[in-house]
Write an enzyme that holds these catalytic residues in place. Structure first.
Site, PDB file in Angstrom:
ATOM      1  N   GLY A  15      15.966 -22.528  36.860  1.00  0.00           N
ATOM      2  CA  GLY A  15      16.110 -22.621  35.414  1.00  0.00           C
ATOM      3  C   GLY A  15      17.487 -22.147  35.005  1.00  0.00           C
ATOM      4  O   GLY A  15      18.267 -21.675  35.823  1.00  0.00           O
ATOM      5  N   HIS A  61      17.320  -3.757  33.782  1.00  0.00           N
ATOM      6  CA  HIS A  61      16.321  -4.599  34.452  1.00  0.00           C
ATOM      7  C   HIS A  61      15.366  -3.779  35.304  1.00  0.00           C
ATOM      8  O   HIS A  61      14.166  -4.050  35.341  1.00  0.00           O
ATOM      9  CB  HIS A  61      17.004  -5.662  35.317  1.00  0.00           C
ATOM     10  N   ARG A  62      15.895  -2.758  35.986  1.00  0.00           N
ATOM     11  CA  ARG A  62      15.026  -1.900  36.814  1.00  0.00           C
ATOM     12  C   ARG A  62      13.978  -1.189  35.961  1.00  0.00           C
ATOM     13  O   ARG A  62      12.811  -1.121  36.326  1.00  0.00           O
ATOM     14  CB  ARG A  62      15.856  -0.875  37.580  1.00  0.00           C
ATOM     15  N   ARG A  65      11.478  -3.854  34.565  1.00  0.00           N
ATOM     16  CA  ARG A  65      10.602  -4.350  35.638  1.00  0.00           C
ATOM     17  C   ARG A  65       9.555  -3.312  36.006  1.00  0.00           C
ATOM     18  O   ARG A  65       8.395  -3.635  36.212  1.00  0.00           O
ATOM     19  CB  ARG A  65      11.429  -4.689  36.882  1.00  0.00           C
TER      20      ARG A  65
END
Length: 193
Positions: A15, A61-62, A65
């Site tokens: 994507g 992001h860590r 997530r």
């Protein structure tokens, strides 16, 4: 038609930027983990913290997530992806690679030309072999960047071409290929298990 939310043996999710491809990979990892407390899921992160913005992005992001998929472990591997797949792969472990595009960037456009880097073609061939030999499910996330205007620069055109070839090679090995657009999955390939 949306692609199933059960991990295939090997799945490639493609994507554009912010299309939902990483989130889909996380959802597949969460679905895998929900099946059994004995299941593991490991994210192989290929991004490198080379500037302040990327360091902040990786840190964010860590945290995000970890909130969405608490049992998802993270391993950083910017170059030797096949070796990571073979080392981490097991019948009870889903390996999520995010992302192939950054991995190829690391191989083709190293931040320091003086450092020795592995041969991109050899690494791609080794990756395809590792995918074929995977013991457990593997989900690979990558960008589809060949849909836009043809880049003017020779190096950028070469990168777009190389990524297109890599995506085709990986798709040929995968049981399922999903294209993400606006957060919605479109099933491009589904091989019966």
């Amino acid at each position: 038609m949306g692609a199933a939310l059960t991990p295939a043996g090997r799945e490639l999710i493609l994507g554009g930027q912010k299309s939902g491809k990483s989130r889909r990979g996380e959802l597949l990892a969460a679905a895998w983990l929900a099946v059994s407390p004995a299941h593991r899921a490991v994210l192989v992160a290929t991004g490198q913290p080379l500037d302040d913005e990327m360091r902040e992005r990786i840190a964010r992001h860590r945290v995000e997530r970890a909130a969405r998929v608490p049992r998802l472990e993270t391993v950083d591997e910017p170059l030797y992806l096949a070796e990571a797949l073979l080392a981490l792969g097991a019948p009870d472990t889903l390996v999520l690679v995010d992302c192939l595009t950054l991995w190829l960037t690391n191989l083709l456009m190293p931040p320091d030309d003086k450092l020795e880097r592995p041969d991109p073609a050899a690494e791609a061939a080794t990756l395809l072999t590792a995918l074929r030999e995977a013991q457990g499910p593997v989900v690979l996330v990558g960008n589809e960047i060949g849909l836009g205007v043809i880049p003017m620069g020779r190096d950028v055109r070469a990168f777009v071409d190389a990524l297109g070839v890599l995506n085709q090679q990986v798709a040929a090995v995968c049981d399922r290929v999903t294209l993400m657009a606006a957060g919605l999955p479109l099933n491009l390939k589904e091989t019966a298990a």
